[in-house]
Design an enzyme around this catalytic site. Structure first.
Site, short mmCIF file in Angstrom:
data_model
loop_
_atom_site.label_atom_id
_atom_site.label_comp_id
_atom_site.label_asym_id
_atom_site.label_seq_id
_atom_site.Cartn_x
_atom_site.Cartn_y
_atom_site.Cartn_z
N ARG A 1 0.83 -1.20 0.00
CA ARG A 1 0.00 0.00 0.00
C ARG A 1 0.87 1.25 0.00
NH1 ARG A 1 -1.05 2.07 5.51
NH2 ARG A 1 0.51 1.18 6.88
N LYS B 1 15.44 -0.33 7.48
CA LYS B 1 14.57 -1.40 7.00
C LYS B 1 14.13 -1.06 5.59
CE LYS B 1 10.11 -3.48 8.24
NZ LYS B 1 9.15 -3.68 9.36
N LYS C 1 11.99 -2.14 2.07
CA LYS C 1 10.89 -2.93 1.54
C LYS C 1 11.34 -3.61 0.24
CE LYS C 1 7.85 -1.74 4.64
NZ LYS C 1 7.25 -2.73 5.58
N GLU D 1 12.13 -10.17 6.82
CA GLU D 1 10.82 -10.25 7.45
C GLU D 1 9.76 -10.72 6.46
OE1 GLU D 1 9.93 -6.68 9.53
OE2 GLU D 1 7.82 -7.13 9.82
N ASP E 1 6.08 -12.10 10.64
CA ASP E 1 5.26 -10.93 11.05
C ASP E 1 3.79 -11.23 10.81
OD1 ASP E 1 4.19 -8.51 11.69
OD2 ASP E 1 4.97 -7.43 9.97
N LYS F 1 3.18 -7.28 17.52
CA LYS F 1 2.55 -5.96 17.38
C LYS F 1 1.25 -5.94 18.17
CE LYS F 1 4.46 -5.17 12.76
NZ LYS F 1 4.19 -4.99 11.32
N ASP G 1 10.97 -2.12 15.91
CA ASP G 1 10.53 -1.46 14.69
C ASP G 1 9.42 -0.48 15.04
OD1 ASP G 1 10.01 -0.86 12.04
OD2 ASP G 1 8.81 -2.67 11.69
N ASP H 1 9.29 3.13 14.44
CA ASP H 1 9.49 4.47 13.88
C ASP H 1 8.19 5.10 13.39
OD1 ASP H 1 9.49 2.43 11.88
OD2 ASP H 1 10.17 3.90 10.41
#
Length: 355
Positions: A21, A156, A158, A215, A240, A264, A317, A319
């Site tokens: 996205r 990190k 993508k 990940e 994840d 999370k 993670d 941020d």
């Protein structure tokens, strides 16, 4: 206790782009639970591509079954309240997390402690990585150097775009730009097949790109595929989207599908379930990271307090709130490069809505 909800939308200073996205705003449901003159805050972010939960659904869940489940309880009935939240509805982990965190925040304020203090920690600073939005090799190299100049030292990236050579080129270009010291971790967001993942990761290992971890290389339900990858590469694999709750983590452990797990709050339902996941992972020798969705000072602040009390094996993670141009609330955490400063006042340190 009085429960209120607020829909907020905080503008990002830079669009956040992944394989799933593109986000220009962080949209959340904030939950406010008041008792006497004190208020606790919680946050449910909207992340359609990961949790499939909407803000309207989260609001209906909080104002409907969760509020009904908490009827008759007081602010000191924290343990029973946390049990009732988890049993109030199926799924709806974001809504559950928001109420769970608000109750923890309220309980901490009632004892005059910071949230991390209430969880059993005196730590006031937590490190975070920073994510680079998906882009071409040159733009990523520029962004990477800027983030290093900002004080971050774990980047990190993508990947999983469907173009393996392009993924490799982007990672190689960033490594060349920042040099050997910063850690580089990759997030495929379910974008690879198992064979593509092994091919890509091995090529980066052979090229000496020194990747810290990868990940969620494959779709969340493909634990056999993720286990196949984990067996065939040296780089640690981090689960994840495959892990929301305890049953998911047990499945990962049984399949030996990953080396690490990303916990999370919005996936698992709050601080109570998150502590269980972290302890379960630790007991089975899995590495841990605590992450967040695209959310603000309330959600990330709660996750940072969790890390302060339950340290992870790798830099977390967190941020997400750094990306906000204008936070939706007053107070809470702040960033100093790679460090998240936890407030020294009771609870999450949030005093109210910014507007």
């Amino acid at each position: 206790m009085k429960i209120r909800t607020h829909l907020v939308s905080a503008r990002l200073h830079t669009p956040f782009v992944t394989a799933l996205r593109t986000a220009t705003h962080a949209d959340s449901l904030l939950v406010e639970i008041a008792s006497e003159d004190l208020t606790g805050w919680g946050e449910a972010p909207q992340v359609w591509k990961v949790t499939g939960e909407s803000l309207a659904g989260a609001q209906a869940c909080v104002e409907g079954p969760i509020t009904a489940a908490l009827k008759g309880l007081g602010p000191d009935d924290l343990t029973e309240a946390l049990r009732r939240i988890q049993n109030a509805a199926t799924g709806n982990f974001g809504a559950k997390a928001a109420v769970d965190v608000a109750l923890h925040d309220l309980a901490a304020r009632r004892t005059g402690q910071t949230l991390q203090g209430f969880l059993g920690s005196t730590v006031s600073t937590v490190r975070t990585d920073v994510t680079l939005s998906a882009g071409d090799a040159d733009s990523l190299a520029v962004a990477a150097k800027a983030r290093i100049a900002d004080g971050f030292d774990v980047l990190k990236l993508k990947v999983g775009t469907g173009d393996g050579p392009a993924d490799f080129a982007r990672v190689q270009r960033v490594r060349e730009a920042v040099g050997p010291e910063p850690l580089i971790r990759l997030d495929a967001n379910q974008g690879w097949t198992a064979r593509d993942a092994v091919r890509a990761i091995r090529s980066m290992e052979d090229a000496g790109l020194d990747i810290e971890l990868v990940e969620q290389p494959v779709p969340a339900a493909d634990l056999e595929g993720m286990a196949w990858i984990t067996d065939r590469v040296s780089t640690p694999i981090l689960a994840d989207e495959s892990v929301f709750g305890v049953r998911d983590l047990v499945a990962v452990i049984r399949h030996r599908a990953a080396d690490m797990v990303n916990v999370k709050l919005a996936k698992c339902g709050g601080l109570g379930p998150a502590r269980t996941l972290l302890e379960l992972a630790r007991a089975h020798g899995l590495g841990t990271v605590v992450g967040s969705m695209m959310e603000g000072q309330v959600g990330v602040g709660a996750a940072a307090a969790l890390v302060a009390a339950y340290p992870t094996t790798a830099v977390s993670d967190l941020d997400a709130a750094w990306w906000l141009a204008e936070p939706a609330v007053v107070g809470g955490i702040s960033y100093d490069g790679r460090d998240i400063r936890l407030p020294g006042v009771p609870g999450l340190g949030v005093s109210g809505l910014a507007v």
